[in-house]
Design an enzyme around this catalytic site. Structure first.
Site, PDB file in Angstrom:
ATOM      1  N   HIS A 119       0.821  -1.212   0.000  1.00 27.20           N
ATOM      2  CA  HIS A 119       0.000   0.000   0.000  1.00 27.20           C
ATOM      3  C   HIS A 119       0.852   1.258   0.000  1.00 27.20           C
ATOM      4  O   HIS A 119       0.420   2.308  -0.458  1.00 27.20           O
ATOM      5  CB  HIS A 119      -1.007  -0.034   1.156  1.00 27.20           C
ATOM      6  N   CYS A 164     -10.030  -3.355  -9.919  1.00 27.75           N
ATOM      7  CA  CYS A 164      -9.595  -2.131  -9.231  1.00 27.75           C
ATOM      8  C   CYS A 164      -8.205  -2.282  -8.623  1.00 27.75           C
ATOM      9  O   CYS A 164      -7.719  -1.387  -7.946  1.00 27.75           O
ATOM     10  CB  CYS A 164     -10.607  -1.706  -8.171  1.00 27.75           C
TER      11      CYS A 164
HETATM   12  C1  PEP Z   1      -6.538  -5.204  -4.332  1.00 30.52           C
HETATM   13  O1  PEP Z   1      -6.273  -6.030  -3.461  1.00 30.52           O
HETATM   14  O2  PEP Z   1      -6.272  -5.367  -5.545  1.00 30.52           O
HETATM   15  C2  PEP Z   1      -7.189  -3.931  -3.959  1.00 30.52           C
HETATM   16  C3  PEP Z   1      -7.622  -3.100  -4.878  1.00 30.52           C
HETATM   17  O3  PEP Z   1      -7.282  -3.619  -2.654  1.00 30.52           O
HETATM   18  P1  PEP Z   1      -6.044  -3.160  -1.745  1.00 30.52           P
HETATM   19  O4  PEP Z   1      -4.882  -2.877  -2.668  1.00 30.52           O
HETATM   20  O5  PEP Z   1      -6.462  -1.958  -1.002  1.00 30.52           O
HETATM   21  O6  PEP Z   1      -5.808  -4.354  -0.884  1.00 30.52           O
END
Ligand code: PEP
Ligand code: MG
Length: 577
Positions: A196, A511
């Site tokens: 993240h 996403c």
């Molecule tokens: C993912 O896991 O691809 C996602 C969009 O959520 P995050 O990156 O916040 O875990």
């Protein structure tokens, strides 16, 4: 002396500026020996830092008695105050400063390590876990010791040069704070490409390289740096020729970016007339500026957990409602997909008292919906806030990390409950709010029918789907080379999910970071994907790919790629699409 380090390119572009070393709490405290005459001053520094934390805790205590504040807050203040006043922590390190001439930070961390080792010996698990409280108190004191001179300011450097943050590691909570600061780029020793921290870097649209291993110990404050976020290189103290070369490349890149701006008003339609919805991922309402700059078709992912970070207390229902409503209103009828709290793993929050990170294996632990179902009060508060915001725009609710049918059912039950409460209170909300699920655990992708039956839409979270399919921690640079979106197993899970959703006429989006990677755009269109959600900074580049694509031809080519087993061949074919 010039040298370069190689790491993982996580946010493209080139930044040229001066190094600013950042310490994150206990990981990187300075170790130095004092001169005899500096000892009394160091003791004063140490005592002053304890006094600052005492005052902070005093203010928190006042908050904790305000009606409506969480009951955990006062318990937490009590425990932290007791630890702070314990002579083992507030007195003993002073002896280390006097006798061994250690600087205050070093003395404090040595003593903390001693105490933590003692806690580890305790059999009672509740008491053993209190070591995290000791660490948190020490982190607070360290922050106070580091003081103002180490804090980044909003203004950047007085000489107008860009600041490049150099850190051993940065948490997503640290990185999100850069949104309010003028930072030219950043580099870290640890971290994976879809951690993240890296995702936030991309959302800031500043060049970043992670996984450099030795940047923090080798770089000095104010060193001249070049961050090549496209190739994953950090150049330290470059000579005039290299500097000139990179300045040139930087202006070429800027020119390319400004050309892309022309696409802002173009429709995202393929050559054969297939409409593609390009939506944006956001972390905070302030990201709307970037969303508007690229005219995104909606918000495909609002990561609400960032609202819970860098604070001592939980955001109230009203505070959450205001944040969600601001986004719903600003998007003026375009879809706004608000994801319920996805806390845990690398995303932690002091307000939740770190309980989510004490698990032995946090990425496999009480994360996201698992955490929310275990903390129904926190969950229902957020659901009420999201529902209330749904009155002001086209809000959709997205639930992360679902794997079990019973989790879907429990979630829908909580939504029903929140609706009932609001109805009873005569509070307006969208009765037909759509509820969707993230497909980011292989189990969900492989057993999709219950999701299709019970939910209005799906969104594929490729970041976690890849992490869990390939069994590699997305934050760990030691296994980052194994993180491969083009692994045949990943491609099959993604394409099967898209095709099953299309057959069932259930809306499906991607996403995860794959959606914002222009190399993947044609591949995903060929799989049948029509909705993408990504950081606004990537949207125009992806649109550029969309307008040059032919969806029908791609479907044929991609079906052949999906039959391949060799990763090298897959990559070669994807690059040729
Ligand atoms: C993912 O896991 O691809 C996602 C969009 O959520 P995050 O990156 O916040 O875990
Ligand atoms: Mg995820």
């Amino acid at each position: 002396m010039t040298f370069s380090l190689h790491g993982l390119a996580v946010s493209s572009g080139i930044a040229i500026g001066r190094a600013h070393l950042v310490s994150h709490a206990t990981l990187e405290v300075a170790h130095y020996q004092l001169r005899e005459r500096d000892i009394p001053r160091e003791i004063e520094r140490f005592e002053a830092a304890f006094a600052v934390v005492k005052t902070d805790l005093g203010s928190l205590r006042k908050e904790s008695v305000v009606p409506g504040s969480p009951s955990e807050l006062s318990a937490f203040v009590d425990i932290h105050s007791l630890i702070l006043d314990d002579p083992l922590l507030c007195e003993l390190p002073k002896d280390l400063i006097r006798t061994r001439r250690c600087n205050a930070e070093w003395a404090l961390v040595q003593q903390m390590e001693e105490l933590v080792a003692q806690f580890d010996e305790i059999e009672d698990s509740y008491l053993r876990e209190r070591k995290h409280d000791v660490v948190q108190v020490v982190e607070r004191v360290l922050k106070a010791l580091l003081g103002k001179q180490r804090k980044l300011t909003r203004r950047g450097r007085p000489d107008g040069e860009l600041l490049i943050v150099v850190a051993h590691d940065l948490s997503p909570a640290d990185t999100i704070q850069f949104k309010n600061l003028e930072i030219g780029g950043f580099v870290t020793d640890l971290g994976g490409a879809t951690s993240h921290t890296a995702i936030v870097a991309r959302s800031l649209a500043i060049p970043a390289v992670v996984g450099l291993h030795h940047a923090r110990p080798l770089v000095h404050e104010d060193d001249m740096l070049i961050v090549d976020g496209t190739r994953g290189v950090l150049i330290v103290e470059p000579d005039a020729r290299v500097l000139e070369e990179y300045r040139l490349r930087k202006s070429e890149l800027e020119l390319e970016r400004s050309k892309l701006k022309r696409l802002k008003t173009a429709r995202a339609v393929t050559l054969d007339g297939v409409e593609i919805s390009l939506q944006a991922n956001i972390e905070l309402p302030q990201d709307l500026v970037q969303v508007k700059n690229v005219d995104a078709a909606g918000i495909g992912l609002y990561r609400t957990e960032y609202l819970f970070m860098n604070r001592e207390t939980l955001p109230s229902e009203n505070e959450q409602f205001e944040a969600y409503r601001a986004v719903a209103k600003a998007m003026a009828g375009r879809p706004v997909t608000i994801r319920s709290l996805d806390i845990g793993a690398d995303k932690t929050s002091q307000a939740l008292r770190g309980t989510e990170r004490q698990a032995p294996n946090p990425a496999l632990g009480l994360r996201a919906i698992r955490y929310c179902l275990a903390e129904p009060q926190i969950f229902i508060t957020q659901l009420r806030a999201i529902l209330r915001a749904s009155h002001y725009g086209k809000v959709r609710l997205l639930v992360p990390m679902l794997a079990h049918v019973k989790e879907i059912e429990q979630t829908l039950m909580m939504v029903w409950l929140a609706k009932e409460q609001l109805r009873a209170e005569k509070v307006k909300f969208d009765e037909n709010i759509e509820v969707g699920g993230m497909i980011e655990i292989p189990a969900a992708a492989l057993a999709l029918t219950p999701f299709l039956k019970r939910l209005h839409f799906l969104s594929i979270g490729t970041n976690d789907l890849i992490q869990y399919t390939l069994a590699i921690d997305r934050t760990d640079e030691a296994v980052a080379h194994l993180y491969d979106p083009l692994h045949p197993a990943v491609l099959r899970l993604v394409s099967q999910t898209i095709q099953a959703a299309n057959r069932a006429e259930t809306a499906v989006a991607v996403c995860g970071e794959m959606a914002g990677d222009p190399l993947m755009t044609r591949l995903l269109i060929g799989m049948g994907l029509r909705q993408f959600s990504m950081h606004p900074s990537q949207l125009l580049e992806v649109k550029h790919q969309v307008v040059m694509a032919d969806a029908e031809q791609l479907a044929l080519k991609v079906s052949r790629i999906l039959r391949l087993e060799e990763p090298d061949k897959i990559r070669e074919q994807v690059e040729r699409l």
